[in-house]
Design an enzyme around this catalytic site. Structure first.
Site: not given
Length: 148
Positions: A68, A117, A137, A65, A114
C-alpha cells in the site's frame, strides 16, 4: 522513541489509528503482488533468511509497504543484525505499524503488520542496538525502497 514496553502495551491495547486504510480482497492482493510477496504479506509467511541482498544495503531514504506504499521505516534506522532479514530500530511513525501478540511455532513474539493494510511484515524483538534496543526483523519482500 519507542521502547519494548511501548510495543507490549500497543500489542495489548492497540496501535494509534493510521491516517488512511487500504482494504482489498485476497484475489485483488494476489493480482497486485508477486507470488512471494503475496505469500509473506497476505498469508503471513516468511522468506528464507539471507534470501535478499537488502540486509546489507544501507542507503538513506524511506522504506514502504509493498502492498500500500505506507511509509514504514527510514533508512537511517536500518542496521545489520546478522539475522538474515532487513532490520530496523524504529518505525517511521508511531502509527505506521500495528503489533500483534504471536504465540505460533511454540514461541512468544510480537508480529508486525502494516497499520494501513494489515500486511504481515515480520516481528519485533527487544534485542536490538541502543538506545531503543528494538530490532524490527522484516521480510525483504514486504518492503520496498521509495524512489525519492
Amino acid at each position: 522513541m519507542l521502547k519494548w514496553q511501548d510495543i507490549l502495551e500497543m500489542s495489548a491495547k492497540g496501535t494509534p489509528e493510521p491516517e488512511r486504510r487500504v482494504e482489498k480482497s485476497l484475489e485483488q492482493w494476489r493480482e497486485q503482488l508477486g507470488e512471494q510477496a503475496f505469500y509473506v504479506t497476505r498469508m503471513r509467511g516468511t522468506e528464507r533468511p539471507f534470501s535478499s541482498d537488502s540486509c546489507t544495503l544501507f542507503e538513506p531514504g524511506r522504506y514502504l509497504c509493498v502492498c500500500c506504499d505506507n511509509v514504514l521505516f527510514e533508512g537511517d534506522e536500518k542496521f545489520d543484525s546478522g539475522s538474515g532479514w532487513p532490520s530496523f530500530t524504529q518505525p517511521a511513525a508511531i502509527n505506521a505499524i500495528a503489533y500483534i501478540a504471536d504465540s505460533s511455532h511454540g514461541m512468544s513474539r510480537i508480529e508486525t503488520v502494516c497499520n494501513v493494510c494489515d500486511a504481515h511484515l515480520g516481528h519485533v524483538f527487544p534485542d536490538g542496538p541502543p538506545p531503543s534496543r528494538l530490532r524490527y526483523c522484516i521480510n525483504a519482500v514486504a518492503i520496498k525502497k521509495a524512489d525519492d
